[in-house]
Scaffold this motif. Structure first.
Motif, PDB file in Angstrom:
ATOM      1  N   LYS A 173      24.439  46.921  47.743  1.00  0.00           N
ATOM      2  CA  LYS A 173      24.311  45.474  47.559  1.00  0.00           C
ATOM      3  C   LYS A 173      24.983  44.708  48.681  1.00  0.00           C
ATOM      4  N   VAL A 174      24.371  43.581  49.083  1.00  0.00           N
ATOM      5  CA  VAL A 174      25.033  42.646  49.979  1.00  0.00           C
ATOM      6  C   VAL A 174      25.273  41.358  49.202  1.00  0.00           C
ATOM      7  N   SER A 175      26.521  40.903  49.183  1.00  0.00           N
ATOM      8  CA  SER A 175      26.851  39.610  48.601  1.00  0.00           C
ATOM      9  C   SER A 175      27.041  38.642  49.764  1.00  0.00           C
ATOM     10  N   SER A 176      26.070  37.775  49.967  1.00  0.00           N
ATOM     11  CA  SER A 176      26.143  36.839  51.082  1.00  0.00           C
ATOM     12  C   SER A 176      26.862  35.588  50.602  1.00  0.00           C
ATOM     13  N   VAL A 177      27.965  35.270  51.280  1.00  0.00           N
ATOM     14  CA  VAL A 177      28.837  34.183  50.825  1.00  0.00           C
ATOM     15  C   VAL A 177      28.636  32.943  51.683  1.00  0.00           C
ATOM     16  N   ASP A 178      28.377  31.800  51.043  1.00  0.00           N
ATOM     17  CA  ASP A 178      28.155  30.560  51.789  1.00  0.00           C
ATOM     18  C   ASP A 178      28.600  29.367  50.941  1.00  0.00           C
ATOM     19  N   LYS A 179      28.282  28.179  51.389  1.00  0.00           N
ATOM     20  CA  LYS A 179      28.553  26.968  50.604  1.00  0.00           C
ATOM     21  C   LYS A 179      27.280  26.126  50.676  1.00  0.00           C
ATOM     22  N   ALA A 180      26.175  26.751  50.225  1.00  0.00           N
ATOM     23  CA  ALA A 180      24.852  26.149  50.412  1.00  0.00           C
ATOM     24  C   ALA A 180      24.637  24.901  49.569  1.00  0.00           C
ATOM     25  N   ASN A 181      25.514  24.651  48.578  1.00  0.00           N
ATOM     26  CA  ASN A 181      25.377  23.415  47.801  1.00  0.00           C
ATOM     27  C   ASN A 181      25.888  22.203  48.587  1.00  0.00           C
ATOM     28  N   GLU A 207      22.622  39.283  46.785  1.00  0.00           N
ATOM     29  CA  GLU A 207      22.998  38.124  45.951  1.00  0.00           C
ATOM     30  C   GLU A 207      23.646  37.087  46.849  1.00  0.00           C
ATOM     31  N   HIS A 208      23.436  35.814  46.500  1.00  0.00           N
ATOM     32  CA  HIS A 208      24.088  34.719  47.220  1.00  0.00           C
ATOM     33  C   HIS A 208      25.221  34.205  46.342  1.00  0.00           C
ATOM     34  N   VAL A 209      26.418  34.101  46.915  1.00  0.00           N
ATOM     35  CA  VAL A 209      27.574  33.662  46.134  1.00  0.00           C
ATOM     36  C   VAL A 209      28.234  32.499  46.870  1.00  0.00           C
ATOM     37  N   LEU A 210      28.553  31.437  46.143  1.00  0.00           N
ATOM     38  CA  LEU A 210      29.281  30.329  46.774  1.00  0.00           C
ATOM     39  C   LEU A 210      30.709  30.774  47.056  1.00  0.00           C
ATOM     40  N   VAL A 211      31.266  30.297  48.172  1.00  0.00           N
ATOM     41  CA  VAL A 211      32.542  30.830  48.640  1.00  0.00           C
ATOM     42  C   VAL A 211      33.681  30.643  47.627  1.00  0.00           C
ATOM     43  N   ASP A 212      33.677  29.519  46.904  1.00  0.00           N
ATOM     44  CA  ASP A 212      34.760  29.308  45.928  1.00  0.00           C
ATOM     45  C   ASP A 212      34.672  30.323  44.796  1.00  0.00           C
ATOM     46  N   ASN A 213      33.442  30.612  44.375  1.00  0.00           N
ATOM     47  CA  ASN A 213      33.223  31.617  43.349  1.00  0.00           C
ATOM     48  C   ASN A 213      33.585  33.021  43.874  1.00  0.00           C
ATOM     49  N   ALA A 214      33.244  33.288  45.136  1.00  0.00           N
ATOM     50  CA  ALA A 214      33.551  34.593  45.734  1.00  0.00           C
ATOM     51  C   ALA A 214      35.061  34.830  45.760  1.00  0.00           C
ATOM     52  N   ALA A 215      35.828  33.772  46.068  1.00  0.00           N
ATOM     53  CA  ALA A 215      37.287  33.899  46.122  1.00  0.00           C
ATOM     54  C   ALA A 215      37.840  34.292  44.756  1.00  0.00           C
ATOM     55  N   MET A 216      37.223  33.758  43.692  1.00  0.00           N
ATOM     56  CA  MET A 216      37.672  34.108  42.334  1.00  0.00           C
ATOM     57  C   MET A 216      37.280  35.534  41.973  1.00  0.00           C
ATOM     58  N   GLN A 217      36.016  35.863  42.271  1.00  0.00           N
ATOM     59  CA  GLN A 217      35.520  37.200  41.906  1.00  0.00           C
ATOM     60  C   GLN A 217      36.270  38.319  42.623  1.00  0.00           C
ATOM     61  N   LEU A 218      36.731  38.035  43.851  1.00  0.00           N
ATOM     62  CA  LEU A 218      37.461  39.053  44.622  1.00  0.00           C
ATOM     63  C   LEU A 218      38.729  39.500  43.898  1.00  0.00           C
ATOM     64  N   ILE A 219      39.352  38.569  43.200  1.00  0.00           N
ATOM     65  CA  ILE A 219      40.570  38.892  42.465  1.00  0.00           C
ATOM     66  C   ILE A 219      40.239  39.390  41.060  1.00  0.00           C
ATOM     67  N   ALA A 220      39.187  38.791  40.442  1.00  0.00           N
ATOM     68  CA  ALA A 220      38.870  39.133  39.049  1.00  0.00           C
ATOM     69  C   ALA A 220      38.167  40.481  38.938  1.00  0.00           C
ATOM     70  N   ILE A 237      39.283  33.848  55.826  1.00  0.00           N
ATOM     71  CA  ILE A 237      40.080  33.646  54.618  1.00  0.00           C
ATOM     72  C   ILE A 237      39.854  34.774  53.608  1.00  0.00           C
ATOM     73  N   LEU A 238      38.587  35.104  53.351  1.00  0.00           N
ATOM     74  CA  LEU A 238      38.293  36.118  52.333  1.00  0.00           C
ATOM     75  C   LEU A 238      38.773  37.507  52.741  1.00  0.00           C
ATOM     76  N   SER A 239      38.758  37.815  54.066  1.00  0.00           N
ATOM     77  CA  SER A 239      39.185  39.173  54.447  1.00  0.00           C
ATOM     78  C   SER A 239      40.689  39.338  54.253  1.00  0.00           C
ATOM     79  N   ASP A 240      41.466  38.274  54.452  1.00  0.00           N
ATOM     80  CA  ASP A 240      42.900  38.377  54.172  1.00  0.00           C
ATOM     81  C   ASP A 240      43.160  38.466  52.672  1.00  0.00           C
ATOM     82  N   GLU A 241      42.366  37.720  51.900  1.00  0.00           N
ATOM     83  CA  GLU A 241      42.513  37.792  50.438  1.00  0.00           C
ATOM     84  C   GLU A 241      42.191  39.223  49.969  1.00  0.00           C
ATOM     85  N   ALA A 242      41.092  39.771  50.496  1.00  0.00           N
ATOM     86  CA  ALA A 242      40.681  41.118  50.102  1.00  0.00           C
ATOM     87  C   ALA A 242      41.723  42.154  50.522  1.00  0.00           C
TER      88      ALA A 242
END
Ligand code: NAD
Length: 349
Positions: A173-181, A207-220, A237-242
């Motif tokens: 799977k590829v989770s493509s992270v953006d802020k398309a909204n 799957e397309h994931v909004l960046v704010d949601n991705a930040a939550m899912q990375l921890i959850a 930002i996300l790679s340091d969080e990960a």
């Protein structure tokens, strides 16, 4: 054919972890190594962090292995003085390295070193693929007394090449992270990624994931990710969080890749390095954890030279050494660099 690897030990603990990495590589295969000064060491000798000769040598190699640069000796507030990090930027630009890969796979033996609970991180094995040379970090900047702008630009070509890297690296799977909204660049990103997916990678889930949601899912639910594909700033930002999922900075490798088949040019070599810096506080004490460096050598074998079984052998040896109790001081133990190196070499099959 013997692969040619340029090695850049750099500064601080850099040379202390490079020597064991070469010992490890020499055990799994036959390589030709060419060592060069880089970073602070190059500033001392040549007045610049990256000389033209060293860049040319890197361009002619099959892969570049870098330890770390920097240290208090070269810290300066003088904007005209050379700085070790300029070498890193020069190398990225000079080798056209637009894709940054950071695998995050907490090892079972270290589950309890993570700030997250064991049940959260169990089974996590993800890869962050970050676009490295475009987006808001490189756009036009303006400044007046009362306002400022940073322009974010992406072209279809830039998006497509980084997306291809991500799909090629994905297992499921590829989770493509953006802020398309909100962002126009994100809407183009989504369009280009979807089209490439339909055309060339329909067997991989997208799957397309909004960046704010991705930040939550990375921890959850970090174990639900396979490959995270994202643009420069979100990826930063996300790679340091990960990275924090694994608990120790002394464990994390990274790879930066350029174009495999640039038009009318030879293949650009990739750059492989640990995420951590030159750790001046422990330099010269024989205490540095060499494992991030070893795992970077594994990425070099896999992504730089296409030697998958050698790469897996190195990763398994690191895992087995940790499972049999190896702990360097940063992991709460007292094994020095030499002892850690022997433990990994002994576990190499
Ligand atoms: P650092 O990663 O060098 O060190 C942070 C902390 O982690 C220190 O306490 C250090 O002892 C520890 N640490 C790091 N790597 C370790 C290892 N392999 N084994 C055991 N402990 C380890 O970051 P910093 O202190 O912010 O920066 C030190 C220097 O490194 C600075 O000059 C900085 O500019 C440079 N730096 C270079 C790179 C790079 O070469 N890519 C990356 C980050 C920082």
């Amino acid at each position: 054919m013997t692969h040619k690897i340029v090695t850049l030990p750099g500064d601080g603990i850099g040379p202390e972890i490079m020597t064991p990495a070469l010992e490890l590589l020499n055990t799994v295969g036959e390589f030709e190594f060419e060592e060069h000064l880089f970073g602070g060491a190059s500033i001392d000798a040549h007045g610049t962090a990256l000389t033209e000769e060293v860049l040319a040598a890197c361009r002619q190699s099959d892969a570049v292995l870098l330890a770390a640069v920097g240290g208090p000796k070269w810290d300066t507030t003088d904007p005209d003085a050379p700085r070790p990090e300029q070498g890193l930027l020069g190398l990225r630009k000079g080798l056209g390295l637009y894709a940054n890969l950071r695998p995050v796979k907490p090892l079972p033996a270290l589950y309890d070193a993570s700030p997250l609970r064991r049940e959260r991180i169990e089974g996590t094995d993800l890869l962050v693929v970050r676009e490295l040379t475009g987006g808001i970090y490189f756009g036009e900047k303006t400044r007046t007394a009362t306002s400022a702008t940073d322009v974010c630009t992406y072209s279809t070509e830039e998006i497509e090449r980084i997306a291809r890297t991500a799909f090629n690296a994905a297992r499921t799977k590829v989770s493509s992270v953006d802020k398309a909204n909100v962002l126009e660049t994100s809407r183009l990103w989504r369009e280009v990624v979807s089209q490439l997916h339909a055309r060339e990678f329909p067997h991989i889930e997208l799957e397309h994931v909004l960046v704010d949601n991705a930040a939550m899912q990375l921890i959850a639910t970090p174990a639900d990710f396979d490959v995270i594909l994202t643009e420069n700033m979100f990826g930063d930002i996300l790679s340091d969080e990960a990275a924090m999922i694994t608990g120790s900075i002394g464990m994390l490798p990274s790879a930066s890749l350029g174009d495999r088949n640039p038009p009318a040019a030879p293949t650009n070599p990739g750059l492989f390095e640990p995420v951590h810096g030159s750790a001046p506080d422990i330099a010269g004490q024989g205490q540095a954890n060499p494992l991030a460096m070893f795992l970077s050598a594994a990425l070099l074998l896999r992504h730089g030279l296409g030697l998958e079984s050698e790469a897996s052998a190195v990763e398994s040896a690191v895992q087995r050494a940790l499972s049999s109790g190896l702990r360097t001081p940063d992991l709460g133990g007292d094994a020095g660099t030499g002892q850690a190196t022997r433990a990994v070499l002994e576990n190499l099959e």
